[in-house]
Every structure is written in C-alpha cells, then in structure tokens.
Design a protein around this motif. Structure first.
Motif, mmCIF file in Angstrom:
data_model
loop_
_atom_site.group_PDB
_atom_site.id
_atom_site.type_symbol
_atom_site.label_atom_id
_atom_site.label_comp_id
_atom_site.label_asym_id
_atom_site.label_seq_id
_atom_site.Cartn_x
_atom_site.Cartn_y
_atom_site.Cartn_z
ATOM 1 N N SER A 31 0.849 -1.193 0.000
ATOM 2 C CA SER A 31 0.000 0.000 0.000
ATOM 3 C C SER A 31 0.888 1.249 0.000
ATOM 4 C CB SER A 31 -0.918 0.001 1.234
ATOM 5 O OG SER A 31 -1.705 1.174 1.272
ATOM 6 N N ARG A 32 0.662 2.109 -0.977
ATOM 7 C CA ARG A 32 1.383 3.382 -1.069
ATOM 8 C C ARG A 32 0.406 4.520 -0.790
ATOM 9 N NH1 ARG A 32 6.349 2.699 -3.752
ATOM 10 N NH2 ARG A 32 6.568 0.636 -4.752
ATOM 11 N N PHE A 33 0.816 5.411 0.066
ATOM 12 C CA PHE A 33 -0.048 6.533 0.421
ATOM 13 C C PHE A 33 0.817 7.674 0.938
ATOM 14 C CE2 PHE A 33 0.207 3.341 3.717
ATOM 15 C CZ PHE A 33 0.616 4.057 4.832
ATOM 16 N N GLU A 34 0.188 8.788 1.169
ATOM 17 C CA GLU A 34 0.897 9.960 1.683
ATOM 18 C C GLU A 34 0.381 10.295 3.075
ATOM 19 O OE1 GLU A 34 0.289 13.002 -1.250
ATOM 20 O OE2 GLU A 34 2.089 12.437 -2.372
ATOM 21 N N ARG A 67 12.534 16.030 12.416
ATOM 22 C CA ARG A 67 12.566 14.801 13.209
ATOM 23 C C ARG A 67 11.187 14.494 13.787
ATOM 24 N NH1 ARG A 67 16.981 15.758 15.286
ATOM 25 N NH2 ARG A 67 16.280 17.015 17.054
ATOM 26 N N GLU A 68 10.522 15.514 14.281
ATOM 27 C CA GLU A 68 9.200 15.315 14.866
ATOM 28 C C GLU A 68 8.172 14.931 13.797
ATOM 29 O OE1 GLU A 68 6.105 15.063 17.589
ATOM 30 O OE2 GLU A 68 8.286 15.038 17.849
ATOM 31 N N ASN A 69 8.281 15.551 12.629
ATOM 32 C CA ASN A 69 7.364 15.198 11.547
ATOM 33 C C ASN A 69 7.555 13.741 11.117
ATOM 34 O OD1 ASN A 69 6.062 17.644 11.397
ATOM 35 N ND2 ASN A 69 7.361 18.464 9.785
ATOM 36 N N SER A 70 8.794 13.267 11.060
ATOM 37 C CA SER A 70 9.065 11.877 10.684
ATOM 38 C C SER A 70 8.470 10.921 11.711
ATOM 39 C CB SER A 70 10.570 11.643 10.560
ATOM 40 O OG SER A 70 11.109 12.415 9.504
ATOM 41 N N ARG A 71 8.602 11.280 12.990
ATOM 42 C CA ARG A 71 8.053 10.421 14.037
ATOM 43 C C ARG A 71 6.535 10.347 13.927
ATOM 44 N NH1 ARG A 71 5.781 10.512 18.968
ATOM 45 N NH2 ARG A 71 5.475 12.770 18.830
ATOM 46 N N GLN A 72 5.902 11.489 13.726
ATOM 47 C CA GLN A 72 4.451 11.505 13.587
ATOM 48 C C GLN A 72 4.000 10.759 12.330
ATOM 49 O OE1 GLN A 72 2.412 15.243 13.988
ATOM 50 N NE2 GLN A 72 3.814 16.012 15.568
ATOM 51 N N ALA A 73 4.749 10.938 11.240
ATOM 52 C CA ALA A 73 4.375 10.283 9.978
ATOM 53 C C ALA A 73 4.442 8.768 10.115
ATOM 54 C CB ALA A 73 5.294 10.753 8.853
ATOM 55 N N GLU A 74 5.439 8.253 10.820
ATOM 56 C CA GLU A 74 5.549 6.807 11.006
ATOM 57 C C GLU A 74 4.386 6.264 11.821
ATOM 58 O OE1 GLU A 74 8.709 3.585 12.882
ATOM 59 O OE2 GLU A 74 9.434 5.498 12.085
ATOM 60 N N ILE A 75 3.993 6.983 12.864
ATOM 61 C CA ILE A 75 2.865 6.551 13.692
ATOM 62 C C ILE A 75 1.570 6.558 12.880
ATOM 63 C CG2 ILE A 75 1.449 7.160 15.684
ATOM 64 C CD1 ILE A 75 3.979 8.255 17.026
ATOM 65 N N LYS A 76 1.366 7.617 12.109
ATOM 66 C CA LYS A 76 0.143 7.717 11.310
ATOM 67 C C LYS A 76 0.111 6.666 10.206
ATOM 68 C CE LYS A 76 -0.851 12.617 12.093
ATOM 69 N NZ LYS A 76 -1.081 13.943 11.454
ATOM 70 N N ALA A 77 1.269 6.393 9.607
ATOM 71 C CA ALA A 77 1.326 5.393 8.549
ATOM 72 C C ALA A 77 1.018 4.000 9.101
ATOM 73 C CB ALA A 77 2.693 5.411 7.885
ATOM 74 N N ALA A 78 1.548 3.697 10.286
ATOM 75 C CA ALA A 78 1.277 2.401 10.906
ATOM 76 C C ALA A 78 -0.201 2.254 11.241
ATOM 77 C CB ALA A 78 2.135 2.229 12.155
ATOM 78 N N ALA A 79 -0.818 3.338 11.685
ATOM 79 C CA ALA A 79 -2.244 3.300 11.999
ATOM 80 C C ALA A 79 -3.075 3.129 10.728
ATOM 81 C CB ALA A 79 -2.653 4.570 12.739
#
Length: 230
Positions: free
Chosen positions: A78-81, A171-183
């Motif tokens: 799955s590819r998404f933004e 750094r904070e944006n990357s951390r948030q993006a990983e959490i949102k992507a996993a969800a």
C-alpha cells in the motif's frame, strides 16, 4: 565340410554324426550391449523418480513443499501519503524568542506478508472425494512503514527558523508520519484488500502445482485464522 563330420562304422553300416552347433558369436556380442541398455534405463528411471515424479495421493505434502519454497510471501503493498505537522519554540525563561511551524507531506509504503513456513498439516484439510483443499492462513504480517523522506514536501512558517529548529521540526514530523502510517496500515478497508490479495495469491500458488501433479479438478479454499469456513 568333410573334416567336420565324424564317422562310425558298425558292421556294414557307416553312421555319420553331425558336429555340435557352436554358440552364436552374435549372441555373445549382444550381451554387453544388453547390459548397457539396462543400465541406461535404470539411470533414466532414477533421474525421473528424483526430479519429476510426484507421489499421488498426498496433495497435502505437495502443498507444504510449495509453501516451503515460498517461505514468506509478500501479497500486498500500500502506497499513500501522510501529513504531519509540528511546532518548535525557542524561549528564554518565560520569554518566547521565536516560534516556527512545519507541515510535511511524506510518501509511505507498507507491505503485507504471509509467513508460509508456519503452515503445517494442521492448517490443511483435504477432501479426496471432492478434491477440495482448505487452507487456514496465519494473520498477516505488516511491515514497518517505509517513509520516502527524500520526496517529502514541506511547508515552514516562522520569522526566523534556526538550523537546530529546522532539524527538530523534521525529526518530529518523521516520528508523527511513522505513527500515522502504521495506523493507516491497520485500517479495516486496507486490511480487507490485503487479505483478499493474500487468498488469491495462495490459491494461485497452490492450484497450478497441484494440477500439474494430476489433480485437474482441484478446488482450493483459503481463509485466515478466525474466519468462518464458507
């Protein structure tokens, strides 16, 4: 010819005894060739048995062999933004010196896999009469989100953004993006697509080898743990 005949004279009668037939030379020469042909036939049979022959009557074993060769099967991606936003404040005691905000749109990739190595005979049911095979798959494995930060788009606000503040925002944006992507990867609709793709992939990977093994009319039903048999 006369030298080969033996004569015996009894009274007034002469008996002529023909010579004993000698062993055919052609037959003697044919024996080694016959042995060679037998050896070639034996080697050919052993090779066929080792590389091409499949025991009929054990489709479950054939299925497990196919799973063993696949090991881990990637069935869906799955590819998404992902949109992330963070703020950074630089202060001196109670006084705020500068405040900046950064929003980022980061492409992400998540893969869904089936661990086929865990599928044993207890997960495979075979109905020989109907030629129907039921496979129960373990739960899907979801990979860690792969963030393509090189292609991210960022929007930064602030009168003055220091290098340190910019690094903190990224750094904070990357951390948030990983959490949102996993969800997002666990979204029920996305999971349904991944499960459907997994069933189709496993069904196709089993049907063709089993048909080659002689099960022309085989039906393969695939489900996951917890799903009811249809």
């Amino acid at each position: 010819m006369a030298d080969d005949l033996k004569t015996e004279t009894t009274g007034t009668e002469t008996l002529i005894t023909p010579p004993k037939p000698e062993r055919s030379l052609a037959r003697i020469q044919a024996v080694p060739w016959f042995i060679v042909i037998l050896l070639i036939a034996a080697v050919a049979w052993l090779g066929w048995r080792a590389f091409f022959y499949q025991e009929e009557g054990d489709p479950v074993g054939s299925a497990m062999l196919a799973f063993e060769k696949q090991n881990s099967l990637t069935v869906f991606s799955s590819r998404f933004e992902v949109v992330a936003e963070s703020t950074n404040t630089t202060s001196l005691g109670p006084i705020t010196l500068a405040e900046s905000r950064q929003a980022a749109i980061i492409p992400a990739l998540v893969e869904y896999r089936v661990n086929l190595s865990t599928i044993g005979r207890d997960r495979i049911a075979w109905d020989a009469g109907e030629q129907v095979m039921d496979i129960t798959l373990p739960m899907l494995k979801i990979s860690k989100p792969n963030l393509d930060e090189a292609r991210q788009k960022t929007f930064t606000e602030g009168v003055w953004v220091s290098r340190g503040a910019s690094a903190n925002l990224s750094r904070e944006n990357s951390r948030q993006a990983e959490i949102k992507a996993a969800a997002f990867a666990k979204n029920p609709e996305v999971l349904a697509l991944a499960r459907s793709a997994a069933k189709d992939a496993v069904r196709q990977n089993l049907t063709i080898p089993l048909q080659v093994a002689g099960y022309d009319d085989i039906t393969v039903n695939v489900r996951f743990d917890g799903e009811k048999v249809q």
